[in-house]
Scaffold this motif. Structure first.
Motif, PDB file in Angstrom:
ATOM      1  N   TYR A  46       8.088 -15.588   5.799  1.00  0.00           N
ATOM      2  CA  TYR A  46       8.599 -14.377   6.432  1.00  0.00           C
ATOM      3  C   TYR A  46       8.461 -14.491   7.943  1.00  0.00           C
ATOM      4  CZ  TYR A  46       9.287 -11.794   2.139  1.00  0.00           C
ATOM      5  OH  TYR A  46       9.768 -11.372   0.932  1.00  0.00           O
ATOM      6  N   THR A  48       8.048 -12.555  11.477  1.00  0.00           N
ATOM      7  CA  THR A  48       7.579 -11.279  12.012  1.00  0.00           C
ATOM      8  C   THR A  48       8.455 -10.881  13.194  1.00  0.00           C
ATOM      9  OG1 THR A  48       5.305 -11.750  11.323  1.00  0.00           O
ATOM     10  CG2 THR A  48       5.616 -10.053  13.006  1.00  0.00           C
ATOM     11  N   ILE A  49       9.106  -9.733  13.058  1.00  0.00           N
ATOM     12  CA  ILE A  49       9.994  -9.253  14.115  1.00  0.00           C
ATOM     13  C   ILE A  49       9.203  -8.511  15.197  1.00  0.00           C
ATOM     14  CG2 ILE A  49      11.939  -7.722  14.616  1.00  0.00           C
ATOM     15  CD1 ILE A  49      12.994  -8.305  11.852  1.00  0.00           C
ATOM     16  N   GLN A  50       8.194  -7.753  14.778  1.00  0.00           N
ATOM     17  CA  GLN A  50       7.374  -7.008  15.728  1.00  0.00           C
ATOM     18  C   GLN A  50       5.909  -7.342  15.476  1.00  0.00           C
ATOM     19  OE1 GLN A  50       7.952  -2.788  15.638  1.00  0.00           O
ATOM     20  NE2 GLN A  50       6.666  -2.403  17.425  1.00  0.00           N
ATOM     21  N   GLN A  53       1.253  -3.421  15.438  1.00  0.00           N
ATOM     22  CA  GLN A  53       1.309  -2.539  14.280  1.00  0.00           C
ATOM     23  C   GLN A  53       1.212  -1.064  14.664  1.00  0.00           C
ATOM     24  OE1 GLN A  53       1.822  -3.729  11.088  1.00  0.00           O
ATOM     25  NE2 GLN A  53       2.201  -5.602  12.230  1.00  0.00           N
ATOM     26  N   ASP A  55       3.014   2.125  17.540  1.00  0.00           N
ATOM     27  CA  ASP A  55       4.106   2.429  18.470  1.00  0.00           C
ATOM     28  C   ASP A  55       3.579   2.557  19.887  1.00  0.00           C
ATOM     29  OD1 ASP A  55       2.867   4.887  18.613  1.00  0.00           O
ATOM     30  OD2 ASP A  55       4.338   5.913  17.340  1.00  0.00           O
ATOM     31  N   LYS A  61       1.261   2.117  12.576  1.00  0.00           N
ATOM     32  CA  LYS A  61       2.396   2.089  11.652  1.00  0.00           C
ATOM     33  C   LYS A  61       1.914   1.759  10.238  1.00  0.00           C
ATOM     34  CE  LYS A  61       5.952   0.700  14.957  1.00  0.00           C
ATOM     35  NZ  LYS A  61       6.994  -0.308  15.275  1.00  0.00           N
ATOM     36  N   ALA A  64       4.515  -3.304   8.222  1.00  0.00           N
ATOM     37  CA  ALA A  64       4.841  -4.301   9.240  1.00  0.00           C
ATOM     38  C   ALA A  64       6.345  -4.510   9.320  1.00  0.00           C
ATOM     39  CB  ALA A  64       4.154  -5.610   8.918  1.00  0.00           C
ATOM     40  N   ALA A  65       6.795  -5.166  10.383  1.00  0.00           N
ATOM     41  CA  ALA A  65       8.208  -5.487  10.566  1.00  0.00           C
ATOM     42  C   ALA A  65       8.383  -6.983  10.360  1.00  0.00           C
ATOM     43  CB  ALA A  65       8.690  -5.055  11.948  1.00  0.00           C
ATOM     44  N   GLN A  66       8.672  -7.376   9.108  1.00  0.00           N
ATOM     45  CA  GLN A  66       8.871  -8.777   8.767  1.00  0.00           C
ATOM     46  C   GLN A  66      10.150  -8.907   7.942  1.00  0.00           C
ATOM     47  OE1 GLN A  66       4.936  -9.305   6.829  1.00  0.00           O
ATOM     48  NE2 GLN A  66       4.677 -11.041   8.231  1.00  0.00           N
ATOM     49  N   VAL A  67      10.845 -10.016   8.120  1.00  0.00           N
ATOM     50  CA  VAL A  67      12.071 -10.245   7.369  1.00  0.00           C
ATOM     51  C   VAL A  67      11.970 -11.590   6.663  1.00  0.00           C
ATOM     52  CG1 VAL A  67      13.255 -11.317   9.339  1.00  0.00           C
ATOM     53  CG2 VAL A  67      14.593 -10.317   7.470  1.00  0.00           C
TER      54      VAL A  67
END
Length: 271
Positions: A46, A48-50, A53, A55, A61, A64-67
């Protein structure tokens, strides 16, 4: 969009392997002792876009922001469920009921294991050897090729459920020859190395071959003379699996088309 192209490509490649596996199952639907195979998948790494954790105000948050970056084939596993026993009436056809494997000696002296019990008789100078279709001799519990002495009528041979070979005496009463067919089991049969011709070889992940007559705690297999074990492939299941794999392949190809269209539109933007 470039990520989408490569992700969809991994999906198409994996589904192609899936279709190849299904086609092999269907091709062997009438192969004696064949065990169906299934393709297994796992996700790739994966990205990690950001990293942070929280704002800009420091609020944590919840996710997490993962694609994901796609899929790959992790294994092609053989399923050793029991196949149906089919009566043939041939005295050299043997079917295994249970988890055991026959053992045959290959040309190089190594041992292969098989569930295919369609054996033949090969005449030698000292008697008759029981062997498979390739001429590899069947082994007894001592690890020796099974050879029936001269003078024995092979079509009167009797093999009981434990693998003991007997012949009738002058009075017609069956007497044991002292020869017993070896049956082996493995802790992880799915880890056996496939050799082709429905033969398997012991590997580091399958565990060592355990002789049923010596090992403790094993469920003893039974042998049925005059029967063969059919493939455990179910045609209906394989056709459903094929349709699912084909649709998954098509959807991944549509993702590539959609990503290409988006890239084309971005290239045509005017300031």
């Amino acid at each position: 969009m470039m990520r989408a192209l490569w992700t969809a490509a991994t999906g198409m490649s994996s589904q192609q392997t899936n279709v190849d596996t299904i086609s092999n199952n269907i091709a062997n639907i009438n192969t004696t002792g064949y065990k169906k195979e299934t393709a297994e998948f796992k996700s790739l790494y994966y990205q990690t876009i950001q990293e942070t954790q929280s704002d800009s105000e420091g609020v944590q948050k919840p996710v997490a922001a993962q694609v994901g970056l796609g899929v790959r084939n992790s294994a092609i596993t053989s399923r050793f469920e029991q196949g149906a026993l089919t009566e043939t009436g041939n005295y050299l056809d043997l079917a295994v009921s249970g988890s055991g494997f026959f053992a045959v000696q290959l040309n190089d002296g190594s041992v292969a294991y098989t569930r295919t019990g369609a054996f033949n008789a090969s005449v030698t100078a000292n008697g008759t050897t029981i062997c498979d279709a390739d001429g590899n001799p069947l082994l007894d519990v001592d690890g020796n090729p099974i050879e029936i002495p001269q003078g024995m009528s092979m079509n009167k041979m009797s093999i009981d459920s434990s693998g003991v070979i007997s012949f009738p005496d002058a009075s017609g009463n069956y007497q044991s020859t002292g020869i017993k067919i070896a049956m082996y089991q493995f802790a992880n049969p799915a880890g056996l190395e496939k050799l082709g011709n429905s033969n398997y070889r012991e590997s580091s992940v399958s565990g060592g071959a355990q002789l049923e007559s010596d090992a403790e705690g094993l469920s003893i297999s039974t042998i049925r003379q005059g029967y063969l074990e059919s493939s455990n492939v179910q045609a209906v299941d394989e056709m459903v699996n094929l349709i699912v794999a084909q649709r998954a392949y098509e959807m991944n190809s549509k993702i590539i088309t959609a990503a290409d269209t988006m890239m084309q539109q971005a290239n045509n933007l005017r300031g």
